[in-house]
Design a protein around this motif. Sequence first.
Motif, PDB file in Angstrom:
ATOM      1  N   UNK A  14       0.857  -1.183   0.000  1.00  0.00           N
ATOM      2  CA  UNK A  14       0.000   0.000   0.000  1.00  0.00           C
ATOM      3  C   UNK A  14       0.893   1.232   0.000  1.00  0.00           C
ATOM      4  N   UNK A  15       0.542   2.212  -0.857  1.00  0.00           N
ATOM      5  CA  UNK A  15       1.285   3.458  -0.963  1.00  0.00           C
ATOM      6  C   UNK A  15       0.383   4.591  -0.492  1.00  0.00           C
ATOM      7  N   UNK A  21      -4.576   6.929   0.719  1.00  0.00           N
ATOM      8  CA  UNK A  21      -4.205   5.794  -0.120  1.00  0.00           C
ATOM      9  C   UNK A  21      -4.155   6.219  -1.587  1.00  0.00           C
ATOM     10  N   UNK A  22      -3.004   6.006  -2.236  1.00  0.00           N
ATOM     11  CA  UNK A  22      -2.829   6.296  -3.661  1.00  0.00           C
ATOM     12  C   UNK A  22      -2.439   5.042  -4.433  1.00  0.00           C
ATOM     13  N   UNK A  23      -2.734   3.875  -3.869  1.00  0.00           N
ATOM     14  CA  UNK A  23      -2.427   2.613  -4.521  1.00  0.00           C
ATOM     15  C   UNK A  23      -3.384   2.402  -5.681  1.00  0.00           C
ATOM     16  N   UNK A  24      -2.864   2.004  -6.820  1.00  0.00           N
ATOM     17  CA  UNK A  24      -3.674   1.732  -8.002  1.00  0.00           C
ATOM     18  C   UNK A  24      -3.788   0.224  -8.176  1.00  0.00           C
ATOM     19  N   UNK A  25      -4.917  -0.332  -7.769  1.00  0.00           N
ATOM     20  CA  UNK A  25      -5.090  -1.782  -7.832  1.00  0.00           C
ATOM     21  C   UNK A  25      -5.211  -2.303  -9.260  1.00  0.00           C
ATOM     22  N   UNK A  26      -5.492  -1.431 -10.227  1.00  0.00           N
ATOM     23  CA  UNK A  26      -5.572  -1.870 -11.619  1.00  0.00           C
ATOM     24  C   UNK A  26      -4.197  -1.948 -12.263  1.00  0.00           C
ATOM     25  N   UNK A  27      -3.160  -1.451 -11.578  1.00  0.00           N
ATOM     26  CA  UNK A  27      -1.805  -1.434 -12.123  1.00  0.00           C
ATOM     27  C   UNK A  27      -0.887  -2.332 -11.291  1.00  0.00           C
ATOM     28  N   UNK A  46       6.580   0.631   6.723  1.00  0.00           N
ATOM     29  CA  UNK A  46       6.114  -0.293   7.752  1.00  0.00           C
ATOM     30  C   UNK A  46       6.031  -1.685   7.150  1.00  0.00           C
ATOM     31  N   UNK A  47       6.677  -2.645   7.798  1.00  0.00           N
ATOM     32  CA  UNK A  47       6.664  -4.012   7.296  1.00  0.00           C
ATOM     33  C   UNK A  47       5.746  -4.898   8.133  1.00  0.00           C
ATOM     34  N   UNK A  48       5.729  -4.727   9.422  1.00  0.00           N
ATOM     35  CA  UNK A  48       4.927  -5.595  10.287  1.00  0.00           C
ATOM     36  C   UNK A  48       3.848  -4.857  11.067  1.00  0.00           C
ATOM     37  N   UNK A  58       1.301  -6.877   3.190  1.00  0.00           N
ATOM     38  CA  UNK A  58       2.550  -6.428   2.584  1.00  0.00           C
ATOM     39  C   UNK A  58       3.131  -5.200   3.261  1.00  0.00           C
ATOM     40  N   UNK A  59       3.913  -4.463   2.498  1.00  0.00           N
ATOM     41  CA  UNK A  59       4.609  -3.278   2.981  1.00  0.00           C
ATOM     42  C   UNK A  59       3.709  -2.058   2.832  1.00  0.00           C
TER      43      UNK A  59
END
Length: 85
Positions: A14-15, A21-27, A46-48, A58-59
């Motif tokens: 996740x970004x 949230x600016x994560x693009x799930x289509x990409x 953050x990893x954990x 994920x990260x």
Amino acid sequence: IQLRGNGTDHRQNVYLINGANVTDNTNNGASQVFFDVDTMQELQVSVNAHSAEVQVPGIVMNIVPKSGTNEIHGSVSGYYNDDRI
């Protein structure tokens, strides 16, 4: 760049920018927002130990941009490629 953490796939990252949230799930989970290093004040990875709002295995990367001022400032960068070298 594909980052993997805790044995997960890079599409499970996740970004965030200031927590949005600016994560693009289509990409394939990549972000469509590109930041120059000079525009970042802080990069939180953050990893954990994710917050309760972010439920991903994920990260999580949160970019905190620099605050603006009324002063003119900037940077210049360049790249030169000579065929003779």
